[in-house]
Design a protein around this motif. Structure first.
Motif, PDB file in Angstrom:
ATOM      1  N   PRO A   1      -8.459 -38.273  -5.869  1.00 13.25           N
ATOM      2  CA  PRO A   1      -9.040 -39.179  -4.968  1.00 13.25           C
ATOM      3  C   PRO A   1      -8.359 -39.074  -3.415  1.00 13.25           C
ATOM      4  N   ILE A   2      -9.421 -39.677  -2.707  1.00 17.06           N
ATOM      5  CA  ILE A   2      -8.692 -39.312  -1.394  1.00 17.06           C
ATOM      6  C   ILE A   2      -9.046 -40.598  -0.415  1.00 17.06           C
ATOM      7  N   GLU A   3      -8.401 -41.179   0.481  1.00 20.80           N
ATOM      8  CA  GLU A   3      -8.444 -42.272   1.045  1.00 20.80           C
ATOM      9  C   GLU A   3      -9.143 -41.912   2.558  1.00 20.80           C
ATOM     10  N   GLN A   4     -10.102 -42.821   2.747  1.00 23.21           N
ATOM     11  CA  GLN A   4     -10.928 -42.500   4.211  1.00 23.21           C
ATOM     12  C   GLN A   4     -11.027 -44.042   4.619  1.00 23.21           C
ATOM     13  N   LYS A   5     -11.382 -43.928   5.972  1.00 22.46           N
ATOM     14  CA  LYS A   5     -11.744 -45.134   6.752  1.00 22.46           C
ATOM     15  C   LYS A   5     -12.876 -45.432   6.226  1.00 22.46           C
ATOM     16  N   LEU A   6     -13.449 -46.934   6.094  1.00 19.76           N
ATOM     17  CA  LEU A   6     -14.278 -47.363   5.611  1.00 19.76           C
ATOM     18  C   LEU A   6     -15.379 -47.442   6.981  1.00 19.76           C
TER      19      LEU A   6
ATOM     20  N   ARG B   1     -40.886 -26.361 -14.547  1.00 23.62           N
ATOM     21  CA  ARG B   1     -42.259 -26.099 -13.910  1.00 23.62           C
ATOM     22  C   ARG B   1     -42.087 -25.294 -12.707  1.00 23.62           C
ATOM     23  N   TYR B   2     -41.126 -25.631 -12.046  1.00 24.43           N
ATOM     24  CA  TYR B   2     -41.069 -25.104 -10.570  1.00 24.43           C
ATOM     25  C   TYR B   2     -39.851 -24.624 -10.296  1.00 24.43           C
ATOM     26  N   ARG B   3     -39.814 -23.728  -9.001  1.00 32.16           N
ATOM     27  CA  ARG B   3     -38.695 -23.025  -8.735  1.00 32.16           C
ATOM     28  C   ARG B   3     -38.445 -23.759  -7.355  1.00 32.16           C
ATOM     29  N   ARG B   4     -36.909 -23.879  -7.089  1.00 31.93           N
ATOM     30  CA  ARG B   4     -36.474 -24.469  -5.889  1.00 31.93           C
ATOM     31  C   ARG B   4     -35.345 -23.413  -5.346  1.00 31.93           C
ATOM     32  N   TYR B   5     -35.430 -22.931  -4.297  1.00 29.29           N
ATOM     33  CA  TYR B   5     -34.473 -22.245  -4.003  1.00 29.29           C
ATOM     34  C   TYR B   5     -33.952 -22.440  -2.339  1.00 29.29           C
ATOM     35  N   MET B   6     -32.717 -23.162  -2.331  1.00 28.83           N
ATOM     36  CA  MET B   6     -32.386 -23.401  -0.911  1.00 28.83           C
ATOM     37  C   MET B   6     -30.831 -22.812  -0.765  1.00 28.83           C
ATOM     38  N   ARG B   7     -30.584 -22.586   0.466  1.00 26.02           N
ATOM     39  CA  ARG B   7     -29.152 -22.445   0.753  1.00 26.02           C
ATOM     40  C   ARG B   7     -28.478 -23.143   1.562  1.00 26.02           C
ATOM     41  N   GLN B   8     -27.242 -23.508   1.019  1.00 30.07           N
ATOM     42  CA  GLN B   8     -26.439 -24.588   1.952  1.00 30.07           C
ATOM     43  C   GLN B   8     -25.126 -24.227   2.523  1.00 30.07           C
ATOM     44  N   THR B   9     -24.722 -24.437   3.651  1.00 30.13           N
ATOM     45  CA  THR B   9     -23.519 -24.202   4.517  1.00 30.13           C
ATOM     46  C   THR B   9     -23.024 -25.486   5.010  1.00 30.13           C
ATOM     47  N   ARG B  10     -21.809 -25.556   5.295  1.00 29.64           N
ATOM     48  CA  ARG B  10     -21.293 -26.976   5.649  1.00 29.64           C
ATOM     49  C   ARG B  10     -20.118 -26.570   6.804  1.00 29.64           C
ATOM     50  N   VAL B  11     -20.011 -27.462   7.692  1.00 27.64           N
ATOM     51  CA  VAL B  11     -18.964 -27.294   8.966  1.00 27.64           C
ATOM     52  C   VAL B  11     -18.067 -28.406   8.567  1.00 27.64           C
ATOM     53  N   ARG B  12     -16.861 -27.927   8.598  1.00 23.13           N
ATOM     54  CA  ARG B  12     -15.600 -28.981   8.354  1.00 23.13           C
ATOM     55  C   ARG B  12     -15.544 -30.208   9.341  1.00 23.13           C
ATOM     56  N   GLY B  13     -15.100 -31.176   9.081  1.00 25.82           N
ATOM     57  CA  GLY B  13     -14.788 -32.163   9.911  1.00 25.82           C
ATOM     58  C   GLY B  13     -13.694 -31.984  10.883  1.00 25.82           C
ATOM     59  N   SER B  14     -13.642 -32.753  11.993  1.00 27.82           N
ATOM     60  CA  SER B  14     -12.406 -32.495  13.023  1.00 27.82           C
ATOM     61  C   SER B  14     -11.022 -32.901  12.443  1.00 27.82           C
ATOM     62  N   GLY B  15     -10.818 -33.569  11.189  1.00 30.71           N
ATOM     63  CA  GLY B  15      -9.595 -33.898  10.514  1.00 30.71           C
ATOM     64  C   GLY B  15      -9.755 -34.952   9.626  1.00 30.71           C
ATOM     65  N   PRO B  16      -8.829 -35.354   9.162  1.00 28.44           N
ATOM     66  CA  PRO B  16      -9.057 -36.644   8.180  1.00 28.44           C
ATOM     67  C   PRO B  16      -9.366 -37.959   8.922  1.00 28.44           C
ATOM     68  N   THR B  17     -10.261 -38.799   7.970  1.00 31.39           N
ATOM     69  CA  THR B  17     -10.784 -39.864   8.838  1.00 31.39           C
ATOM     70  C   THR B  17      -9.639 -40.748   9.185  1.00 31.39           C
ATOM     71  N   LEU B  18      -8.571 -40.955   8.564  1.00 35.41           N
ATOM     72  CA  LEU B  18      -7.392 -41.779   8.897  1.00 35.41           C
ATOM     73  C   LEU B  18      -6.850 -41.511  10.110  1.00 35.41           C
ATOM     74  N   GLU B  19      -7.072 -40.439  10.693  1.00 34.87           N
ATOM     75  CA  GLU B  19      -6.575 -39.742  12.079  1.00 34.87           C
ATOM     76  C   GLU B  19      -7.521 -40.103  13.142  1.00 34.87           C
ATOM     77  N   GLU B  20      -8.853 -40.447  12.765  1.00 35.74           N
ATOM     78  CA  GLU B  20      -9.780 -40.642  13.832  1.00 35.74           C
ATOM     79  C   GLU B  20      -9.601 -41.663  14.859  1.00 35.74           C
TER      80      GLU B  20
ATOM     81  N   HIS C   1      -9.844 -49.452   4.251  1.00 37.58           N
ATOM     82  CA  HIS C   1      -9.726 -48.145   3.575  1.00 37.58           C
ATOM     83  C   HIS C   1     -10.214 -48.004   2.177  1.00 37.58           C
ATOM     84  N   VAL C   2     -11.177 -46.886   1.958  1.00 35.75           N
ATOM     85  CA  VAL C   2     -11.515 -46.625   0.799  1.00 35.75           C
ATOM     86  C   VAL C   2     -11.262 -45.697  -0.052  1.00 35.75           C
TER      87      VAL C   2
END
Ligand code: OGA
Ligand code: MN
Length: 284
Positions: free
Chosen positions: A185-190, A265-284, A160-161
């Protein structure tokens, strides 16, 4: 849906799909299958809008609110800006704190690996792109895991990490106190397993701070080794953005980073969305 592979390890350019049109259950299922199989999907020439991007995000699962907006002000925001554009005439330059904070994205990472429920997919759409620079690079930790020796796979399989946003992002800019307090800080599966086809991958990136139960030195040695092995130049694929490109990537197994650009020098315009995972990795 026409699928053209982009790299030996992962990635596909997809034609014949309008992500802003009606999202039938068959199309949504085909997208989930393609995400599981190819990890990074590029859809050129999408007539995207924030409304359409949010509908797409909701079709794929539960939208994940921006931790930055929530952490700093308590505001719930689902569509975030990546880049330096303020409006049609103004932009942030290289020295602006906003631009500097976003250079944290130039460290290899998996979005929200520091949240209890990390991101499933991110969706990034390009509206304005720099004439040079500004690519986004990707690598597959599934391919990297598959390249490890069986002995190494066994050594890391049950570890675990601890993932920590403040650990990684204070390398480039201070993290606001409210924001830091909202992200312990959150514990995740490696090692994670794709639920559809069972392929395994390791899960590190710049937010990975230490291995639970290991010393600092041994933790860093293993995490640095896994990161460096995953991001070797020959394993990378770079998205050179064109306006109208929409890219969806699987944060469960992909690492990505911004390659950087000259915000003076430059313009950069991006839009971002995210979809939540199905649960904590420790429960996978
Ligand atoms: C992101 C990200 C990198 C880039 O949107 O999550 O890390 O190229 N972007 O801006
Ligand atoms: Mn990111």
């Amino acid at each position: 849906m026409e699928i053209e592979p982009l790299h030996d390890d992962f990635g596909a350019r997809v034609h014949g799909v309008d992500l802003t049109g009606p999202l039938s259950p068959d199309l949504v299922e085909a997208l989930h299958v393609a995400i599981d199989e190819h990890s990074v999907l590029l859809f050129p020439d999408q007539g995207m809008s924030d409304e359409a991007q949010l509908l797409l995000t909701e079709a794929l699962g539960e939208p994940e609110e921006s931790h930055t907006a929530y952490g700093r002000t308590g505001e719930v925001v689902y569509v975030g800006t990546i880049g330096n554009v303020i409006d049609a005439h103004t932009k942030h330059g290289n020295a602006d704190p906003h631009t500097i904070a976003l250079t944290g994205n130039n460290l290899w990472h998996s979005d929200s690996s520091f949240r209890r429920v990390p991101t499933y997919v991110s969706i990034l759409h390009a509206y304005e792109v720099p004439a040079e620079g500004g690519a986004t690079e990707f690598v597959s930790q599934r391919s990297a895991y598959a390249r490890l020796t069986p002995e190494k796979q066994i050594e890391i399989d049950a570890l675990h990490v601890l993932h920590d946003y403040v650990f990684s992002r204070t390398k480039v800019a201070p993290v606001d106190d409210n924001h830091a307090a909202s992200l312990p800080p959150i514990e995740q599966k490696l090692v994670r397993t794709n639920p559809r086809h069972g392929h395994r991958n390791y899960y590190v990136g710049s937010h990975a701070r230490s291995i639970i139960g290991w010393s600092g030195i041994d933790s860093r040695r293993l995490i640095d080794e896994l990161n460096e092995f995953a991001v070797r130049p020959e394993y990378r694929w770079a998205q050179q953005w064109r306006p109208g490109d929409t890219v969806i990537w699987d944060n469960r197994c992909i690492l990505h980073r911004g390659a950087g650009y000259d915000a003076d020098r430059y313009r950069r315009y991006m839009r971002q969305t995210r979809v939540r995972g199905s649960g904590p990795t420790l429960e996978e």
